[in-house]
Design a protein around this motif. Structure first.
Motif, PDB file in Angstrom:
ATOM      1  N   ILE A   1     109.180  87.995  60.962  1.00  0.00           N
ATOM      2  CA  ILE A   1     110.835  87.868  60.743  1.00  0.00           C
ATOM      3  C   ILE A   1     111.529  89.338  61.604  1.00  0.00           C
ATOM      4  N   LYS A   2     110.686  90.207  61.838  1.00  0.00           N
ATOM      5  CA  LYS A   2     111.402  91.333  62.816  1.00  0.00           C
ATOM      6  C   LYS A   2     111.163  91.494  63.933  1.00  0.00           C
ATOM      7  N   ASP A   3     110.014  90.618  64.849  1.00  0.00           N
ATOM      8  CA  ASP A   3     110.175  90.797  66.073  1.00  0.00           C
ATOM      9  C   ASP A   3     109.713  89.507  66.864  1.00  0.00           C
TER      10      ASP A   3
ATOM     11  N   ALA B   1     120.503  88.626  69.326  1.00  0.00           N
ATOM     12  CA  ALA B   1     120.500  90.071  70.052  1.00  0.00           C
ATOM     13  C   ALA B   1     119.117  90.740  69.693  1.00  0.00           C
ATOM     14  N   ILE B   2     118.616  91.480  70.798  1.00  0.00           N
ATOM     15  CA  ILE B   2     117.483  92.514  70.390  1.00  0.00           C
ATOM     16  C   ILE B   2     117.922  93.898  70.589  1.00  0.00           C
TER      17      ILE B   2
ATOM     18  N   LYS C   1     114.126  92.262  67.102  1.00  0.00           N
ATOM     19  CA  LYS C   1     115.125  91.705  66.892  1.00  0.00           C
ATOM     20  C   LYS C   1     116.239  92.648  66.181  1.00  0.00           C
ATOM     21  N   VAL C   2     117.481  92.587  66.347  1.00  0.00           N
ATOM     22  CA  VAL C   2     118.610  93.244  65.652  1.00  0.00           C
ATOM     23  C   VAL C   2     118.629  92.890  64.094  1.00  0.00           C
ATOM     24  N   ASN C   3     118.803  91.354  64.311  1.00  0.00           N
ATOM     25  CA  ASN C   3     118.879  90.922  62.773  1.00  0.00           C
ATOM     26  C   ASN C   3     117.359  90.422  62.308  1.00  0.00           C
ATOM     27  N   GLN C   4     116.873  91.450  61.332  1.00  0.00           N
ATOM     28  CA  GLN C   4     115.356  91.434  61.152  1.00  0.00           C
ATOM     29  C   GLN C   4     115.357  90.344  59.854  1.00  0.00           C
ATOM     30  N   LEU C   5     116.168  89.527  59.723  1.00  0.00           N
ATOM     31  CA  LEU C   5     116.017  88.575  58.675  1.00  0.00           C
ATOM     32  C   LEU C   5     116.378  87.284  58.845  1.00  0.00           C
ATOM     33  N   GLU C   6     115.926  86.902  60.420  1.00  0.00           N
ATOM     34  CA  GLU C   6     116.183  85.635  60.758  1.00  0.00           C
ATOM     35  C   GLU C   6     115.081  85.230  61.719  1.00  0.00           C
TER      36      GLU C   6
END
Length: 191
Positions: A37-39, A82-83, A107-112
């Motif tokens: 989920i984070k990377d 975005a990263i 990942k910038v959004n660590q919930l997707e």
């Protein structure tokens, strides 16, 4: 007229066919990738003769390029999300049978979940991702609830259904309408 709902057996077959097609598309890519989920991690096998200086790797907030100088890029495309460039890295490692370029994207959004590495690549069905239970279980209650809600909302969106927040608003509006039948809600806007 819409098609009838498939039976559980038909659905299982359709899911298996979709998974086989998706697996074949992913296997055909010149790289392998995985994500949490984070990377997201990408690995590319290359010939052992290449050194770091032979490579052209560029990571920006919204684009990834991996190439061997003088050749067509292995990956060159826009990222779907975005990263964090400062926390994203690439390395060249010697592995049995050659070398491997390992690209780590934070990942910038660590919930997707990402459906693909670059927008030109075939997508995977993110609604079928089963997060590692141990990782989900390691989260504290509040974070775990947030991740589960996000995964539910993503699946709902992909099916064209309301997210949990939108459903809550619809339920409140419906309840209010039942309590106030004299009011006209025909022009009510949800936002």
């Amino acid at each position: 007229m819409s098609a009838p709902e498939p039976t559980p057996e038909e659905q299982k077959r359709l899911d298996a066919e979709a998974k086989a097609k998706q697996d074949a598309e992913q296997a055909a890519l010149p790289y392998k990738w995985s994500q949490t989920i984070k990377d997201l991690d990408v690995t590319i096998s290359i010939d052992a003769k290449y050194k770091g200086r032979d490579l052209d790797v560029k990571l920006t907030r919204s684009h990834l390029k991996v190439a061997i100088k003088g050749q067509d890029p292995i990956i060159d495309g826009d990222l779907p999300h975005a990263i964090h460039v400062d926390d994203s890295t690439w390395t060249l490692e010697t592995v049995p049978g050659g070398k491997e370029i390992a690209v780590h994207l934070d990942k910038v959004n660590q919930l997707e979940w990402w459906a693909h590495v670059v927008t030109t690549a075939p997508k995977i069905d993110t609604s079928k991702i089963q997060p590692e239970n141990s990782n989900l279980g390691d989260l504290d209650g509040e974070t775990r609830g947030m991740v589960e809600k996000m995964m539910f909302d993503q699946r709902q969106k992909e099916m064209g259904k309301p997210t949990s927040d939108e459903q809550k608003k619809l339920d409140i509006l419906k309840q209010f309408q039942q309590q106030h039948p004299e009011m006209d809600f025909s022009n009510a806007k949800m936002g």
